[in-house]
Design a protein around this motif. Structure first.
Motif, PDB file in Angstrom:
ATOM      1  N   THR A 272      26.316 -24.838  19.106  1.00  0.00           N
ATOM      2  CA  THR A 272      27.097 -24.032  20.043  1.00  0.00           C
ATOM      3  C   THR A 272      27.439 -24.851  21.279  1.00  0.00           C
ATOM      4  O   THR A 272      28.561 -24.844  21.766  1.00  0.00           O
ATOM      5  CB  THR A 272      26.311 -22.779  20.460  1.00  0.00           C
ATOM      6  OG1 THR A 272      25.822 -22.151  19.288  1.00  0.00           O
ATOM      7  CG2 THR A 272      27.177 -21.818  21.237  1.00  0.00           C
ATOM      8  N   LYS A 277      30.812 -26.304  14.240  1.00  0.00           N
ATOM      9  CA  LYS A 277      30.221 -25.496  13.181  1.00  0.00           C
ATOM     10  C   LYS A 277      30.112 -26.392  11.971  1.00  0.00           C
ATOM     11  O   LYS A 277      30.813 -27.405  11.904  1.00  0.00           O
ATOM     12  CB  LYS A 277      31.132 -24.329  12.842  1.00  0.00           C
ATOM     13  CG  LYS A 277      31.388 -23.448  14.021  1.00  0.00           C
ATOM     14  CD  LYS A 277      32.256 -22.301  13.620  1.00  0.00           C
ATOM     15  CE  LYS A 277      32.182 -21.245  14.694  1.00  0.00           C
ATOM     16  NZ  LYS A 277      32.409 -19.935  14.177  1.00  0.00           N
ATOM     17  N   GLU A 300      31.363 -22.290   1.637  1.00  0.00           N
ATOM     18  CA  GLU A 300      32.780 -22.171   1.940  1.00  0.00           C
ATOM     19  C   GLU A 300      32.999 -22.014   3.435  1.00  0.00           C
ATOM     20  O   GLU A 300      33.963 -22.480   3.994  1.00  0.00           O
ATOM     21  CB  GLU A 300      33.345 -20.906   1.265  1.00  0.00           C
ATOM     22  CG  GLU A 300      33.356 -20.971  -0.232  1.00  0.00           C
ATOM     23  CD  GLU A 300      34.649 -21.550  -0.737  1.00  0.00           C
ATOM     24  OE1 GLU A 300      35.701 -21.003  -0.371  1.00  0.00           O
ATOM     25  OE2 GLU A 300      34.603 -22.554  -1.460  1.00  0.00           O
ATOM     26  N   ARG A 301      32.063 -21.316   4.042  1.00  0.00           N
ATOM     27  CA  ARG A 301      32.267 -20.933   5.435  1.00  0.00           C
ATOM     28  C   ARG A 301      31.576 -21.887   6.404  1.00  0.00           C
ATOM     29  O   ARG A 301      30.555 -22.482   6.088  1.00  0.00           O
ATOM     30  CB  ARG A 301      31.698 -19.524   5.667  1.00  0.00           C
ATOM     31  CG  ARG A 301      32.528 -18.431   5.056  1.00  0.00           C
ATOM     32  CD  ARG A 301      32.029 -17.087   5.519  1.00  0.00           C
ATOM     33  NE  ARG A 301      31.938 -17.035   6.977  1.00  0.00           N
ATOM     34  CZ  ARG A 301      31.339 -16.062   7.634  1.00  0.00           C
ATOM     35  NH1 ARG A 301      30.767 -15.091   6.994  1.00  0.00           N
ATOM     36  NH2 ARG A 301      31.302 -16.073   8.947  1.00  0.00           N
ATOM     37  N   ASN A 337      33.014 -29.088  11.726  1.00  0.00           N
ATOM     38  CA  ASN A 337      34.379 -28.990  12.233  1.00  0.00           C
ATOM     39  C   ASN A 337      34.295 -28.863  13.741  1.00  0.00           C
ATOM     40  O   ASN A 337      33.465 -28.152  14.274  1.00  0.00           O
ATOM     41  CB  ASN A 337      35.144 -27.870  11.527  1.00  0.00           C
ATOM     42  CG  ASN A 337      35.241 -26.606  12.314  1.00  0.00           C
ATOM     43  OD1 ASN A 337      34.403 -26.301  13.154  1.00  0.00           O
ATOM     44  ND2 ASN A 337      36.257 -25.825  12.029  1.00  0.00           N
ATOM     45  N   SER A 339      35.621 -27.801  17.107  1.00  0.00           N
ATOM     46  CA  SER A 339      36.533 -26.825  17.648  1.00  0.00           C
ATOM     47  C   SER A 339      37.203 -27.377  18.905  1.00  0.00           C
ATOM     48  O   SER A 339      36.626 -28.147  19.643  1.00  0.00           O
ATOM     49  CB  SER A 339      35.737 -25.569  17.982  1.00  0.00           C
ATOM     50  OG  SER A 339      36.485 -24.739  18.793  1.00  0.00           O
TER      51      SER A 339
END
Lengths: 348, 368
Positions: A272, A277, A300-301, A337, A339
């Motif tokens: 965070t 993520k 997947e997530r 990934n 952000s």
């Protein structure tokens, strides 16, 4: 094949920094590491190494070998500071700097017009003069050989491995010296009758691939001194991980889960904080006999919440044998990934 | 000990106290439930030393006594028994219990009752009462905003503030803050402040009923007691300094809108579907002619939602973590909410009109 890749490895870095900051320590066996009952040595000065102390050795064993040594807790903040100064020097020669840790880095000098051997010598000299520390330097035409070279005549080493010399240097080495060969692969190779690098080089490439998969191909290339990996400057982190050595070895699954819960919390917090993520969760377990196992799962997530990470970790632990006591557990989050967004705060 | 009781009621009681039973194995006896006859009732107690729950079940006491039984197995057994009369007897000499029901019989090993830690006595302290359903609502409206960061224990609970005629409960995880105030009439005592652990708030909302019956609250320096429907919940309080919440609730704004709560909730939920892969980020445009929510998951697609609003002040755009927005909208029962903003980087404020004061402050997300 130009000799453009250099590997720099600071000699007994933590101990050297301590000596630099406190000259009274010079010439004494200095041991840095966790001082608690279950701590391990992270760095031993060369004087301490004469007593048989080496990094990763349990602290209590080190104290037995060298009771009059100077035992210090690591000061990571300070080492980072010194490391940053060394990095600054690197960056004056090339943008292609790949730090491996605070005390180790690869440099690709191909973009620099000057002769790489001269540059390597100059960098070593400047580290000595401007930072007051000694680096061992390896120069070659790829990362694998450069690292091998820097290790060659440590401390205060400077070694060049040219394409002509590679074979002569590599072939007599034990297979464990090849990049990517850990204890497990080593055992496998030796069972196949491959003891020296030469054995691998002269083995049938397809045989190696059949027995070891992609790694077999990799090892074959390395044995011939081929390594295509590029020097990649540090980008955003590739994984976020956290591990813990227990105060005493655990044989209770509930207790291990409890620790995984706490670790997943810490990993989630760091993710965070960094605004990332990840899709892959890895659980690592080290047993009382120091053997290790890790299991990972890519979903997947993208995950970031503690509950999500823990849920996967819990599943992964199901696939791990708990027939021995457990010394350490770790969790990491990867396939990240990054952000472009930052969650603002009301207060700190 | 020997008692007769109904399976259904017994199981309900066990489930109530079970929530406090320790999941860690620090002190083995804490993984058990204490059963003890008191008058014509059977008292059940579970505790992990942080929180303790006690409740009473109607019984026919044949012989008095007490025992501690392992919570997990004991719960499973009682759950599977038919809804008939159970005869529970315990032998103190060897700490075993016998459960009989219809044609079933179980013998299980327990532990001596006197080894079970007593729940702290919370009698003298600051006292007040509040209807169960009102307390439940107050807690539900703030508990989700408590922090999970174990480095900041003082944020891992709700701050309870007692004033002469008001009770306030506040929670924040630094990204958002939920504030709820309500009236009280019968406060007695001097204490004004406590931080109640998140786990206690969670259990309370599960145990409190939607009814008018009052909950008695007793607050001491380091414990708080809630008593309702024959259940007592005693909880340790969190030490530490809660941040100055007043400072982070903005008192001015540049944009103010009124919007239908359900419409905003539904639209946010839908827009969040395509924000998932990224980071739950939605963009909200506040315009004269409506509120527009958009989200974008590059690999999948985009969402667009439009809702009529009335706007006073400047038009603006802001990005939020949809989850933070949804958390609050889900617990607001008012038909409409007021949202106040001061540009894309300042905290947004959600307020309700009729419910006694509820304020939710949410920090935006900044695109890098």
């Amino acid at each position: 094949m130009e000799l453009d890749i250099i590997h720099l490895d600071m000699d007994a870095f933590y101990a050297a920094v301590e000596m630099k900051d406190n000259p009274e320590l010079v010439g004494k066996p200095v041991i840095i590491g966790g001082l608690s009952r279950r701590g391990v040595v992270s760095t031993a000065s060369y004087q301490a190494r004469n007593y048989g102390i080496h990094s990763a050795m349990p602290m209590h064993q080190a104290r037995k070998l060298c009771p009059h040594g100077v035992y210090l807790k690591p000061r990571h903040g300070r080492y980072k500071e010194v490391s940053a100064k060394i990095q600054e020097i690197f960056c004056q020669y090339t943008e292609l700097v790949e730090p491996l840790s605070l005390d180790e880095a690869f440099l690709d000098l191909s973009q620099n017009d000057r002769n790489s051997l001269q540059l390597a010598k100059e960098i070593k000299r400047r580290i000595k003069k401007e930072v007051g520390l000694v680096a061992s330097v390896g120069v070659s035409y790829n990362k694998f050989l450069a690292k091998l070279a820097s290790d060659f005549d440590k401390p205060d080493g400077f070694k060049v491995i040219s394409p002509f010399a590679a074979e002569k240097i590599l072939f007599p080495l034990d297979v464990s010296q090849l990049w990517g060969v850990g204890p497990q692969t080593e055992e496998k190779l030796k069972r196949l009758g491959l003891h020296k690098v030469k054995d691998i080089a002269q083995a049938d490439k397809h045989f190696l691939i059949r027995k070891l998969g992609k790694k077999g191909y990799q090892l074959y290339n390395l044995a011939w001194g081929k390594d295509e990996r590029e020097v990649t400057p540090a980008g955003p982190p590739k994984s976020i991980g956290k591990e813990t050595t227990f105060r005493f070895d655990l044989d209770d699954k509930a207790a291990v889960l409890e620790n995984l819960k706490r670790l997943s919390q810490q990993v989630a917090q760091r993710a965070t904080k960094k605004g990332v993520k990840g899709r892959t969760v890895t659980v690592k377990i080290k047993y009382e006999d120091f053997t290790e196992i890790s299991r990972s799962k890519t979903g997947e997530r993208y995950l970031e919440a503690q509950e999500q990470i823990y849920q996967v970790a819990e599943q992964l632990l199901e696939d791990i044998e708990l027939n021995k006591k457990i010394r350490l557990a770790g969790i990491s989050l990867s396939t990240l990934n990054h952000s472009d967004f930052k969650q603002l705060k009301l207060f700190d | 000990m020997r008692v007769k009781l109904q399976q259904k009621e017994f199981y309900q009681g066990i489930q109530t106290v079970r929530k406090a039973v320790s999941s860690k194995t620090t002190l083995p006896i804490l993984s058990g439930i204490l059963l003890k006859t008191e008058g014509d009732k059977l008292k059940l107690v579970g505790t992990d030393l942080e929180i303790g729950i006690e409740c009473f079940v109607n019984t026919q006491v044949i012989q008095e006594g007490a025992i501690v039984l392992p919570a997990q197995h004991f719960t499973n057994i009682i759950r599977e028994l038919p809804n008939e009369e159970i005869i529970l007897s315990a032998e103190t000499s060897n700490n075993t219990a016998q459960i009989k029901c219809g044609n079933s019989q179980f013998n299980i090993h327990g532990s001596p009752a006197d080894e079970f830690p007593l729940l702290p006595e919370v009698e003298s302290g600051t006292k007040l009462t509040i209807e169960q359903q009102r307390l439940k609502k107050i807690i539900e409206q703030i508990k989700f905003a408590t922090s999970k960061d174990e480095n900041k224990p003082f944020l891992s609970g709700g701050l309870l503030l007692l004033e002469d005629e008001t009770v306030k409960l506040i929670a924040t995880d630094t990204y958002r803050l939920a504030y709820k105030e309500n009236t009280i009439t019968d406060k007695q005592g001097e204490l004004t402040k406590a931080i109640i652990p998140n786990t206690t708030l969670q259990e309370l909302t599960k145990l409190l009923d939607n009814q008018e019956e009052k909950t008695k609250i007793v607050l001491t320096d380091n414990q708080i007691l809630f008593k309702f429907s024959g259940i007592s919940v005693v909880s340790r309080l969190i030490e530490g300094q809660f941040p100055n919440y007043k400072q982070v609730i903005p008192d001015t704004s540049e944009t103010e809108i009124v919007v239908n709560t359900q419409q905003l909730l539904q639209a946010t939920k839908r827009a969040a579907l395509l924000a998932k892969e990224d980071s739950d980020i939605i963009k909200v445009n506040f315009n004269e002619d409506g509120l527009i929510i958009t989200s974008n998951a590059p690999e999948i697609g985009q969402a667009y939602e439009e809702i009529p609003i009335s706007l006073v002040g400047q038009e603006t755009e802001i990005a939020f973590n949809a989850k933070y927005l949804l958390d609050a909208l889900k617990v607001i029962s008012d038909e409409e909410v007021t949202i106040k903003l001061s540009g894309p980087l300042a905290p947004g404020v959600i307020k309700t009109k009729s419910e006694q004061e509820y304020i939710y402050v949410i920090m935006p997300v900044r695109s890098a």
